[in-house]
Design a protein around this motif. Sequence first.
Motif, PDB file in Angstrom:
ATOM      1  N   THR A 144       7.981  13.069  68.105  1.00 30.72           N
ATOM      2  CA  THR A 144       7.965  12.525  69.458  1.00 30.72           C
ATOM      3  C   THR A 144       8.986  11.402  69.616  1.00 30.72           C
ATOM      4  O   THR A 144       9.647  11.269  70.652  1.00 30.72           O
ATOM      5  CB  THR A 144       6.559  11.985  69.811  1.00 30.72           C
ATOM      6  OG1 THR A 144       5.613  13.058  69.729  1.00 30.72           O
ATOM      7  CG2 THR A 144       6.539  11.395  71.209  1.00 30.72           C
ATOM      8  N   GLU A 145       9.142  10.593  68.564  1.00 28.99           N
ATOM      9  CA  GLU A 145      10.101   9.481  68.598  1.00 28.99           C
ATOM     10  C   GLU A 145      11.539   9.939  68.399  1.00 28.99           C
ATOM     11  O   GLU A 145      12.465   9.119  68.475  1.00 28.99           O
ATOM     12  CB  GLU A 145       9.738   8.446  67.517  1.00 28.99           C
ATOM     13  CG  GLU A 145       8.417   7.733  67.781  1.00 28.99           C
ATOM     14  CD  GLU A 145       8.013   6.823  66.637  1.00 28.99           C
ATOM     15  OE1 GLU A 145       8.695   6.863  65.572  1.00 28.99           O
ATOM     16  OE2 GLU A 145       7.039   6.078  66.785  1.00 28.99           O
TER      17      GLU A 145
ATOM     18  N   LEU B 128      -0.632  13.751  62.223  1.00 29.10           N
ATOM     19  CA  LEU B 128      -0.407  12.727  63.250  1.00 29.10           C
ATOM     20  C   LEU B 128       0.913  11.995  63.016  1.00 29.10           C
ATOM     21  O   LEU B 128       1.639  11.683  63.961  1.00 29.10           O
ATOM     22  CB  LEU B 128      -1.568  11.727  63.255  1.00 29.10           C
ATOM     23  CG  LEU B 128      -2.903  12.263  63.777  1.00 29.10           C
ATOM     24  CD1 LEU B 128      -4.003  11.228  63.594  1.00 29.10           C
ATOM     25  CD2 LEU B 128      -2.790  12.666  65.246  1.00 29.10           C
ATOM     26  N   CYS B 129       1.217  11.735  61.746  1.00 27.98           N
ATOM     27  CA  CYS B 129       2.472  11.063  61.406  1.00 27.98           C
ATOM     28  C   CYS B 129       3.663  11.930  61.800  1.00 27.98           C
ATOM     29  O   CYS B 129       4.623  11.454  62.411  1.00 27.98           O
ATOM     30  CB  CYS B 129       2.507  10.745  59.914  1.00 27.98           C
ATOM     31  SG  CYS B 129       4.065   9.997  59.358  1.00 27.98           S
TER      32      CYS B 129
ATOM     33  N   LYS C 287       3.744  14.337  63.992  1.00 30.83           N
ATOM     34  CA  LYS C 287       3.803  14.438  65.455  1.00 30.83           C
ATOM     35  C   LYS C 287       4.484  13.219  66.054  1.00 30.83           C
ATOM     36  O   LYS C 287       5.310  13.332  66.965  1.00 30.83           O
ATOM     37  CB  LYS C 287       2.394  14.592  66.027  1.00 30.83           C
ATOM     38  CG  LYS C 287       2.361  14.760  67.544  1.00 30.83           C
ATOM     39  CD  LYS C 287       0.939  14.951  68.044  1.00 30.83           C
ATOM     40  CE  LYS C 287       0.915  15.112  69.560  1.00 30.83           C
ATOM     41  NZ  LYS C 287      -0.482  15.279  70.064  1.00 30.83           N
ATOM     42  N   ARG C 288       4.149  12.037  65.536  1.00 29.56           N
ATOM     43  CA  ARG C 288       4.742  10.806  66.056  1.00 29.56           C
ATOM     44  C   ARG C 288       6.246  10.750  65.765  1.00 29.56           C
ATOM     45  O   ARG C 288       7.045  10.378  66.622  1.00 29.56           O
ATOM     46  CB  ARG C 288       4.059   9.589  65.440  1.00 29.56           C
ATOM     47  CG  ARG C 288       4.462   8.265  66.101  1.00 29.56           C
ATOM     48  CD  ARG C 288       3.831   7.087  65.404  1.00 29.56           C
ATOM     49  NE  ARG C 288       4.504   6.852  64.130  1.00 29.56           N
ATOM     50  CZ  ARG C 288       3.911   6.342  63.056  1.00 29.56           C
ATOM     51  NH1 ARG C 288       2.624   6.064  63.080  1.00 29.56           N
ATOM     52  NH2 ARG C 288       4.594   6.121  61.949  1.00 29.56           N
ATOM     53  N   LEU C 289       6.634  11.126  64.536  1.00 30.03           N
ATOM     54  CA  LEU C 289       8.047  11.098  64.163  1.00 30.03           C
ATOM     55  C   LEU C 289       8.874  12.056  65.022  1.00 30.03           C
ATOM     56  O   LEU C 289      10.005  11.755  65.386  1.00 30.03           O
ATOM     57  CB  LEU C 289       8.206  11.444  62.681  1.00 30.03           C
ATOM     58  CG  LEU C 289       7.691  10.394  61.681  1.00 30.03           C
ATOM     59  CD1 LEU C 289       7.713  10.962  60.268  1.00 30.03           C
ATOM     60  CD2 LEU C 289       8.533   9.126  61.755  1.00 30.03           C
TER      61      LEU C 289
ATOM     62  N   GLN D 248      -3.999  12.849  58.810  1.00 25.54           N
ATOM     63  CA  GLN D 248      -3.077  11.713  58.831  1.00 25.54           C
ATOM     64  C   GLN D 248      -1.627  12.188  58.812  1.00 25.54           C
ATOM     65  O   GLN D 248      -0.779  11.657  59.524  1.00 25.54           O
ATOM     66  CB  GLN D 248      -3.334  10.798  57.637  1.00 25.54           C
ATOM     67  CG  GLN D 248      -4.560   9.918  57.756  1.00 25.54           C
ATOM     68  CD  GLN D 248      -4.761   9.085  56.508  1.00 25.54           C
ATOM     69  OE1 GLN D 248      -5.043   9.619  55.436  1.00 25.54           O
ATOM     70  NE2 GLN D 248      -4.618   7.775  56.627  1.00 25.54           N
TER      71      GLN D 248
END
Length: 281
Positions: free
Chosen positions: A41-42, A34-35, A37-39, A31
């Motif tokens: 990417t954004e 993934l968090c 990675k998303r932060l 978790q």
Amino acid sequence: MLVHALIREDGTVGADELYTVANTLGMSDQQVRLCVKRLVTEGRFTHEGRGRKAELHATTDTLHALAPNADFLRHAFQQDAGLAPWDGVWHLAAFAVPEAARTARDALRETLVHLGGAPLQGGLYVCANAWEPYVEEAAHRFGAHSALTLLTTTDLRRGDTREPAELARLLWPLREIADRYDRLSRITRPRLTRLTGPAALSPAAVLTIAVELAAELTRAMEPDPLLPPQLLPQPWPGTRARKLVARCWAALHERDQGETRPALFRLYADITREAAGRAAH
């Protein structure tokens, strides 16, 4: 919320602390990965290193985004201390954004509600606080400033209702907001007992309590329009809950051993001390 709560004063987040606290809160390493990675990417953080030795760096936009929340928290404590009495002025914002700009229209609507606005009619919102700088900043950001109208009034009526406290009850979900603060008080009390008790707490335990408090405070305050005390039923659960949280942040600050700690430690402690000091004078 977990990542933001662990941002240090130098804008970094240590992966080891992040994984340790996340595990304590029942989150898996997957978790967290993934968090992160998303932060990244954004564009909210940059990332250096691998695994638990990695370090995240908050971008300038991410750090700036935290500032308004601090403003609102500071205002809430000033209200609790009787330092921000209502002047009887209602602040209104109206906009008419065409269907072709639906994304901007929806974003502006969501921002007005987040800033404490309540809908009166289609495209017309009211707030009890001076929200104009925040509204205009958002309208500029969404490219909708030319469609925005701002005004103030001391004579607001909904049907035959014009008494301010009764209007507040009609326009905002006060019972739901009060319930959130009651939950915050229930969660805060046992953590205050741990923080002020004689038992030693590990750095991970202290960080975990800080994250839990920050998350619950956010849960309670995000839907709160921060109405002036004159418009709220008394005693107001938000005042009681924030007093408990302030005591917790003071205890967290006292347990700081001089290491690099999350910025929230100092920020929240400074806000609560500032309000207490102004109230004393």
